[in-house]
Scaffold this motif. Structure first.
Motif, PDB file in Angstrom:
ATOM      1  N   GLY A   1     -17.781   4.894   4.238  1.00 29.83           N
ATOM      2  CA  GLY A   1     -17.669   5.493   5.102  1.00 29.83           C
ATOM      3  C   GLY A   1     -19.352   6.702   3.879  1.00 29.83           C
ATOM      4  N   GLY A   2     -20.343   5.677   3.569  1.00 27.06           N
ATOM      5  CA  GLY A   2     -20.733   6.574   2.318  1.00 27.06           C
ATOM      6  C   GLY A   2     -20.517   7.176   0.946  1.00 27.06           C
ATOM      7  N   ARG A   3     -18.935   6.937   0.877  1.00 21.63           N
ATOM      8  CA  ARG A   3     -18.164   7.454  -0.726  1.00 21.63           C
ATOM      9  C   ARG A   3     -18.315   6.088  -1.354  1.00 21.63           C
ATOM     10  N   ARG A   4     -17.443   6.635  -3.005  1.00 18.93           N
ATOM     11  CA  ARG A   4     -17.765   5.325  -3.672  1.00 18.93           C
ATOM     12  C   ARG A   4     -16.945   5.819  -4.347  1.00 18.93           C
ATOM     13  N   VAL A   5     -15.870   4.191  -4.041  1.00 17.08           N
ATOM     14  CA  VAL A   5     -14.679   4.762  -4.342  1.00 17.08           C
ATOM     15  C   VAL A   5     -14.605   4.988  -6.212  1.00 17.08           C
ATOM     16  N   SER A   6     -15.161   5.012  -6.809  1.00 12.96           N
ATOM     17  CA  SER A   6     -15.095   5.001  -8.189  1.00 12.96           C
ATOM     18  C   SER A   6     -15.563   6.449  -8.655  1.00 12.96           C
ATOM     19  N   ASP A   7     -16.148   7.529  -7.420  1.00 15.88           N
ATOM     20  CA  ASP A   7     -16.202   9.120  -7.367  1.00 15.88           C
ATOM     21  C   ASP A   7     -14.822   9.983  -6.866  1.00 15.88           C
ATOM     22  N   LEU A   8     -13.540   9.055  -5.922  1.00 16.92           N
ATOM     23  CA  LEU A   8     -12.154   9.474  -5.682  1.00 16.92           C
ATOM     24  C   LEU A   8     -11.886  10.086  -6.571  1.00 16.92           C
ATOM     25  N   PRO A   9     -11.185  11.042  -6.431  1.00 19.50           N
ATOM     26  CA  PRO A   9     -10.094  12.093  -7.095  1.00 19.50           C
ATOM     27  C   PRO A   9      -8.778  10.231  -7.389  1.00 19.50           C
ATOM     28  N   LYS A  10      -8.348  10.549  -8.485  1.00 16.12           N
ATOM     29  CA  LYS A  10      -7.319   9.900  -8.672  1.00 16.12           C
ATOM     30  C   LYS A  10      -5.996   9.676  -7.458  1.00 16.12           C
ATOM     31  N   THR A  11      -5.183   8.972  -7.159  1.00 16.84           N
ATOM     32  CA  THR A  11      -4.259   8.554  -6.254  1.00 16.84           C
ATOM     33  C   THR A  11      -2.908   8.640  -7.014  1.00 16.84           C
ATOM     34  N   ARG A  12      -2.222   9.287  -7.297  1.00 20.45           N
ATOM     35  CA  ARG A  12      -1.241   9.614  -7.765  1.00 20.45           C
ATOM     36  C   ARG A  12       0.030   9.084  -6.955  1.00 20.45           C
ATOM     37  N   GLN A  13       0.459   8.943  -6.847  1.00 19.71           N
ATOM     38  CA  GLN A  13       1.980   8.285  -5.739  1.00 19.71           C
ATOM     39  C   GLN A  13       3.617   8.223  -6.863  1.00 19.71           C
ATOM     40  N   THR A  14       4.518   8.944  -5.512  1.00 22.76           N
ATOM     41  CA  THR A  14       5.520   8.236  -6.564  1.00 22.76           C
ATOM     42  C   THR A  14       6.550   7.688  -5.481  1.00 22.76           C
ATOM     43  N   PHE A  15       6.456   7.255  -6.517  1.00 18.02           N
ATOM     44  CA  PHE A  15       8.270   5.382  -5.837  1.00 18.02           C
ATOM     45  C   PHE A  15       9.329   5.443  -6.374  1.00 18.02           C
ATOM     46  N   THR A  16      10.368   4.956  -5.407  1.00 22.17           N
ATOM     47  CA  THR A  16      11.617   4.782  -5.438  1.00 22.17           C
ATOM     48  C   THR A  16      12.345   3.796  -5.114  1.00 22.17           C
ATOM     49  N   ARG A  17      13.111   3.676  -6.552  1.00 26.84           N
ATOM     50  CA  ARG A  17      13.808   1.939  -6.003  1.00 26.84           C
ATOM     51  C   ARG A  17      14.375   1.866  -4.707  1.00 26.84           C
ATOM     52  N   VAL A  18      14.043   1.092  -4.068  1.00 20.15           N
ATOM     53  CA  VAL A  18      14.820   0.884  -2.976  1.00 20.15           C
ATOM     54  C   VAL A  18      15.972   0.687  -3.078  1.00 20.15           C
TER      55      VAL A  18
ATOM     56  N   ARG B   1       9.881  -0.836  -5.218  1.00 21.22           N
ATOM     57  CA  ARG B   1       9.954  -0.057  -5.507  1.00 21.22           C
ATOM     58  C   ARG B   1       9.248   0.241  -3.746  1.00 21.22           C
ATOM     59  N   ARG B   2       9.601   1.585  -3.180  1.00 20.97           N
ATOM     60  CA  ARG B   2       8.600   1.833  -1.581  1.00 20.97           C
ATOM     61  C   ARG B   2       7.870   3.687  -1.952  1.00 20.97           C
ATOM     62  N   THR B   3       6.996   3.335  -1.492  1.00 20.52           N
ATOM     63  CA  THR B   3       6.081   4.886  -1.805  1.00 20.52           C
ATOM     64  C   THR B   3       5.113   4.832  -0.039  1.00 20.52           C
ATOM     65  N   VAL B   4       5.344   6.814   0.137  1.00 20.64           N
ATOM     66  CA  VAL B   4       4.442   6.665   1.508  1.00 20.64           C
ATOM     67  C   VAL B   4       3.074   7.363   1.529  1.00 20.64           C
ATOM     68  N   LEU B   5       1.811   5.661   1.510  1.00 23.36           N
ATOM     69  CA  LEU B   5       0.572   6.284   1.240  1.00 23.36           C
ATOM     70  C   LEU B   5      -0.433   7.306   2.317  1.00 23.36           C
ATOM     71  N   HIS B   6      -0.857   8.173   1.689  1.00 18.47           N
ATOM     72  CA  HIS B   6      -1.375   8.805   3.061  1.00 18.47           C
ATOM     73  C   HIS B   6      -3.106   8.288   2.994  1.00 18.47           C
ATOM     74  N   GLY B   7      -3.789   7.051   3.307  1.00 14.49           N
ATOM     75  CA  GLY B   7      -5.163   6.926   2.947  1.00 14.49           C
ATOM     76  C   GLY B   7      -6.174   8.296   3.108  1.00 14.49           C
ATOM     77  N   GLY B   8      -6.915   8.420   1.871  1.00 18.36           N
ATOM     78  CA  GLY B   8      -7.447   9.264   1.444  1.00 18.36           C
ATOM     79  C   GLY B   8      -8.954   8.525   2.872  1.00 18.36           C
ATOM     80  N   ILE B   9      -8.919   7.708   2.401  1.00 20.29           N
ATOM     81  CA  ILE B   9     -10.012   7.370   3.485  1.00 20.29           C
ATOM     82  C   ILE B   9     -10.376   6.680   4.301  1.00 20.29           C
ATOM     83  N   SER B  10      -8.908   5.615   4.693  1.00 19.19           N
ATOM     84  CA  SER B  10      -8.737   4.857   5.942  1.00 19.19           C
ATOM     85  C   SER B  10      -7.574   6.241   6.601  1.00 19.19           C
TER      86      SER B  10
END
Length: 437
Positions: A92-109, A119-128
């Protein structure tokens, strides 16, 4: 109550037992007119049959990880928040290198069926615009102080349809099979990443971007990839990434590798297909143009510059093998396609046997890529004299089968020159390797 796991299985078994005991206890005690007695007894028989079917379904589902939730089973799951037009590159015209870091919390399954370390996390895709779970397994070397500065190679794992991202750990036992091979050095210490690819109820997305409907390609090849590199010591260049899948996930693996050589260097397809119409529920099979442009053979033929990628396609007859041969015939250097014939049918029991040999093949490719670039296998240094005139077979004259170590003599797991070499590989089957000058 969750669709998966022990509680629902125990409940289903208990109901099945009750359904068998009811007719034994009540059959002769049913009162009323003949029609009522017949209907009551027929209902008891039907209840017994239904509970038996449920027990078998739950047991099979728990073993193979086909459906992860009731929403998956009922076709009501929807993991799409938005699906704007992201253009041909899916950014969508963006560059991955310009996006802020994606910090996730992971829980042991906490699920014995998935094995240790997942490990599991729920990711909200910032671009998709996709929001879904991602499972990650780290190799045994990851927490070893001796490897504290290492960036680990990654394999993104895609399930079939219907399917759950758990299937690579529940049905395929990837972590259980690969951990000892990683410890003894037979297989590289890959980070395993299994994102959800079943995103739209009863519709298979074909891992495609379709504006207004889904941005599955961007979810898998951009958002998930960025999340992994932002949260783990993972390779951040294409030569450190592979994508592998079975069934419809195999189709996706081939397609994503060809479409994004800047994101993946290697792809593995187990019992995959080229024509999206092979999966009747596929979103990309519903429109002739989508069907055409999302066929990997057409993608290779239409490429202005052949992608520098290496693919392994496995299968039997029309279930992956012939599709692999067709893709190999369409490939031009530096694209390389290896085809392996395996037997056992389109089922998990076939693919689970392939896991060790597939990852040995990937190990060979990663190590050869590193040697060709003059890097040490662990990515922490350089190899003096390496990298000169060594293109590890991308359109060159060499190809190796899974498990063939450095220094293998020509003819022993290596095809030299133009033509085709054949060798028996771990897990059964024959690997056909074509070299091109």
């Amino acid at each position: 109550m969750s669709l998966t796991g022990t509680p629902f299985l125990v409940t289903a078994v208990a109901l099945a037992v009750i359904a068998v005991l009811l007719p034994l206890a009540l059959w002769s005690r049913v009162r009323g007119p003949a029609v009522v007695r017949a209907a009551t007894r027929l209902g008891m028989v039907g209840f017994a049959q239904l509970t038996a079917i449920v027990v078998v379904f739950v047991a099979v589902n728990n073993v193979n990880g086909l459906y992860d939730s009731w929403d998956d089973l009922l076709g009501t799951s929807d993991h799409v928040d938005s699906a704007i037009d992201l253009g041909p590159d899916g950014l969508g015209g963006r560059r991955v290198s310009d996006l802020p870091k994606t910090r996730q919390t992971f829980t042991r399954v906490d699920d014995p069926a998935m094995g240790p370390g997942v490990r599991r996390t729920v990711l909200h895709g910032g671009i998709s615009g996709v929001k879904a779970e991602v499972y990650v397994w780290l190799p045994p070397q990851y927490d070893d102080p001796a490897h504290k500065d290492r960036k680990f190679p990654v394999v993104e794992l895609l399930s079939g349809f219907p399917g759950s991202p758990k299937s690579w750990f529940v049905g395929m036992h990837a972590n259980r099979q690969l951990e000892p091979l990683m410890r003894n050095g037979t297989v590289e210490p890959f980070i395993l990443v299994a994102p959800r690819s079943h995103l739209l109820g009863r519709t298979d997305t074909g891992c495609a971007n379709v504006p207004g409907t889904i941005n599955a390609d961007t979810w898998l090849s951009v958002d998930v990839r960025k999340m992994v590199t932002d949260n783990f010591r993972a390779a951040d260049t294409a030569d450190g990434w592979a994508v592998a899948g079975f069934s419809s996930g195999a189709h996706c693996a081939t397609k994503l590798t060809i479409a994004h050589p800047d994101r993946y260097r290697f792809g593995v397809s187990m019992s995959g297909y080229n024509d999206p119409a092979a999966e009747p529920t596929s979103l990309t099979a519903q429109d002739p143009e989508l069907r055409r442009v999302h066929n990997p053979v057409n993608m290779l033929r239409a490429a202005a510059v052949p992608p520098r990628v290496t693919l392994l396609l496995t299968g039997d007859g029309g279930d992956g093998y012939q599709q692999g041969v067709a893709l190999r015939e369409a490939a031009k250097a530096p694209t390389r396609v290896d085809v392996q014939q395996v037997y056992g049918g389109h089922r998990v029991s076939t693919w689970v046997r392939e896991v060790p040999s597939v990852f040995q093949w990937l190990t060979q490719q990663f190590r050869a890529e590193a040697a060709g670039a003059g890097r040490s296998p662990d990515g922490t240094g350089t190899v003096p004299g390496a990298g000169r005139g060594h293109d590890r077979g991308h359109g060159s004259d060499q190809g190796q089968e899974p498990g063939a170590g450095p220094g293998s003599r020509p003819g022993a797991g290596m095809a030299a020159g133009v033509g085709e070499g054949r060798a028996t590989v771990p897990g059964g089957g024959t690997l056909s390797v074509t070299g091109r000058r």
